[in-house]
Design an enzyme around this catalytic site. Sequence first.
Site, PDB file in Angstrom:
ATOM      1  N   PRO A   2      35.113 -49.707 -14.343  1.00  0.00           N
ATOM      2  CA  PRO A   2      36.536 -49.844 -14.681  1.00  0.00           C
ATOM      3  C   PRO A   2      37.324 -50.505 -13.559  1.00  0.00           C
ATOM      4  CG  PRO A   2      35.971 -47.539 -14.300  1.00  0.00           C
ATOM      5  CD  PRO A   2      34.699 -48.325 -14.223  1.00  0.00           C
ATOM      6  N   GLU A   3      38.151 -51.451 -13.919  1.00  0.00           N
ATOM      7  CA  GLU A   3      39.059 -52.073 -12.957  1.00  0.00           C
ATOM      8  C   GLU A   3      40.472 -51.540 -13.210  1.00  0.00           C
ATOM      9  OE1 GLU A   3      38.858 -56.066 -11.843  1.00  0.00           O
ATOM     10  OE2 GLU A   3      36.721 -56.294 -12.142  1.00  0.00           O
TER      11      GLU A   3
END
Length: 283
Positions: A2-3
């Site tokens: 996840p960014e």
Amino acid sequence: MPELPEVETVRRGLSPAMEGVVIDRADVNRPDLRWPFPERMAERLTGQTVQKLRRRSKYILADLSSGETLLIHLGMSGRMTVSGDPLGQFVHEHPITQKHDHVVFHMANGARVTFNDPRRFGAMDLLQTAIADDHKLLSVLGPEPLGNDFNEQHLIDAFRGKNTPVKSALLDQGIVAGLGNIYVCEALYRGRVSPRRKAGQISATRVSALVPIIRKVLQDAIEAGGSSLRDFRQADGELGYFQHSFDVYGREGEPCRTEGCGTPIKRITQSGRSSFYCAQCQR
Ligand SMILES: [Zn+2]
């Protein structure tokens, strides 16, 4: 992995289930994730109201009525699901407990928030809210890309004299917090800057232009995440992972989408990570 936009989407999805709500009980099903959990974590969470749910870089921060802040990091594979929310936003029944459900929050409004992480690269910690910014994971962070402190002058100053490629400079969390590989590739493509160009050699005008582009790339992704939340009722209650279409990331060999270009997208490795770019458009 996840960014920032995915983490922000998780935060927004958790907010109606957690913000302003008492944690009736927390189940902490193992002693650690990437690092040991703080001492007596379940006890310190139980009975506390989540006053505010914030995000700093890729960390979710839950400010508790006790004066402590719960830091949540999803790591590589951490997932958060919400079930049984009485407000009707999350109509999912509470699922059967799964393997790797490491921490479960039973909220006073009937919602259940589950942190599942098979690879255990995630982390949780409890910090004193008043000095949360001093935490080892947070004190090293530069400005938020969507905040006011990230501006043209900041980036010009940060790049001045830098011999590292612009790709690495933008991944440097001390220069700007929370940017990861995908969105740096996308921003450099939109800014028509080669990922190989040395940060210190880019003109101030082009550096300045990157600031609104970076913001827009992230905002577009957060918006896509928002639509995924609206479709949430049909989903399985898992937050934060949504379908994207990228302009350049993951498109090696496919034609550049810039009008009149069509050059195959290149992939190179920089600091162990893939950079995707158009050698024709990005200089
Ligand atoms: Zn091109």
